[in-house]
Design a protein around this motif. Structure first.
Motif, PDB file in Angstrom:
ATOM      1  N   TRP A 144       0.824  -1.210   0.000  1.00 53.37           N
ATOM      2  CA  TRP A 144       0.000   0.000   0.000  1.00 53.37           C
ATOM      3  C   TRP A 144       0.858   1.260   0.000  1.00 53.37           C
ATOM      4  CZ3 TRP A 144      -5.321   0.999   0.142  1.00 53.37           C
ATOM      5  CH2 TRP A 144      -5.692   2.280   0.540  1.00 53.37           C
ATOM      6  N   ALA A 145       1.822   1.326   0.873  1.00 51.73           N
ATOM      7  CA  ALA A 145       2.637   2.529   1.046  1.00 51.73           C
ATOM      8  C   ALA A 145       3.616   2.754  -0.108  1.00 51.73           C
ATOM      9  CB  ALA A 145       3.414   2.448   2.357  1.00 51.73           C
ATOM     10  N   GLU A 146       3.867   1.727  -0.877  1.00 50.47           N
ATOM     11  CA  GLU A 146       4.894   1.810  -1.911  1.00 50.47           C
ATOM     12  C   GLU A 146       4.437   2.472  -3.204  1.00 50.47           C
ATOM     13  OE1 GLU A 146       7.375  -1.548  -4.157  1.00 50.47           O
ATOM     14  OE2 GLU A 146       7.475  -1.676  -1.979  1.00 50.47           O
ATOM     15  N   CYS A 147       3.163   2.319  -3.546  1.00 53.07           N
ATOM     16  CA  CYS A 147       2.708   2.833  -4.841  1.00 53.07           C
ATOM     17  C   CYS A 147       1.231   3.204  -4.780  1.00 53.07           C
ATOM     18  CB  CYS A 147       2.947   1.783  -5.925  1.00 53.07           C
ATOM     19  SG  CYS A 147       2.508   2.349  -7.570  1.00 53.07           S
ATOM     20  N   GLU A 148       0.951   4.482  -4.900  1.00 54.45           N
ATOM     21  CA  GLU A 148      -0.427   4.966  -4.814  1.00 54.45           C
ATOM     22  C   GLU A 148      -1.299   4.441  -5.957  1.00 54.45           C
ATOM     23  OE1 GLU A 148      -2.689   9.235  -4.451  1.00 54.45           O
ATOM     24  OE2 GLU A 148      -0.611   9.089  -3.774  1.00 54.45           O
ATOM     25  N   GLU A 149      -0.713   4.270  -7.151  1.00 56.79           N
ATOM     26  CA  GLU A 149      -1.492   3.845  -8.317  1.00 56.79           C
ATOM     27  C   GLU A 149      -2.012   2.414  -8.193  1.00 56.79           C
ATOM     28  OE1 GLU A 149       1.791   5.271  -8.924  1.00 56.79           O
ATOM     29  OE2 GLU A 149       0.702   7.162  -8.812  1.00 56.79           O
ATOM     30  N   THR A 150      -1.337   1.557  -7.438  1.00 58.27           N
ATOM     31  CA  THR A 150      -1.739   0.148  -7.352  1.00 58.27           C
ATOM     32  C   THR A 150      -2.554  -0.173  -6.102  1.00 58.27           C
ATOM     33  OG1 THR A 150       0.320  -0.494  -6.254  1.00 58.27           O
ATOM     34  CG2 THR A 150       0.275  -0.598  -8.666  1.00 58.27           C
TER      35      THR A 150
END
Length: 131
Positions: free
Chosen positions: A45-51
């Protein structure tokens, strides 16, 4: 008392979709107890807003496998089979590890009809681990 709680907007919707497409069943074990199954993110979750809310970035995993997946102790190969990290092989030798992990290595997960896990996301997960 007043408590401030930081919530992940959309997380509950993501969970509902993942549990729905996996029919409330852990894709590794077949365990169908929703209270202990998790909507696990392939790319955190914290790594990539788009996914974050992409259902193809999700797996339904029981709590133990969710923790192992998040810790990069297990992942999935290109054919959706469970693979183990070198860490789990080199450091853990108990009978429980044999039963929960070694015996499941190479087993293909239950793949949902909708929102099949995205191969690019799984490749990124593998690359981040020690596989």
């Amino acid at each position: 008392k007043v408590r401030e709680v930081k919530t992940r907007s959309g997380q509950e919707l993501f969970r509902k979709i993942i549990l729905l497409v996996y029919k409330n069943t852990c894709c590794i074990t077949g365990l169908d107890i929703p209270k202990i199954n998790r909507a696990s993110h392939i790319i955190p979750w914290a790594e990539c807003e788009e996914t974050r809310l992409d259902p193809s970035n999700g797996l339904c995993l029981s709590a133990t496998y969710d923790a192992a997946f998040d810790s990069k102790l297990i992942s999935l190969d290109e054919d959706y089979r469970m693979i183990l990290s070198k860490d789990i092989r080199d450091h853990y030798t108990s009978q429980s590890v044999e039963e929960y992990f070694i015996n499941k290595e190479g087993q293909q997960i239950i793949i949902p009809q909708l929102y099949k896990p995205q191969s690019a996301y799984l490749a990124k997960h593998r690359k981040a681990g020690n596989f």
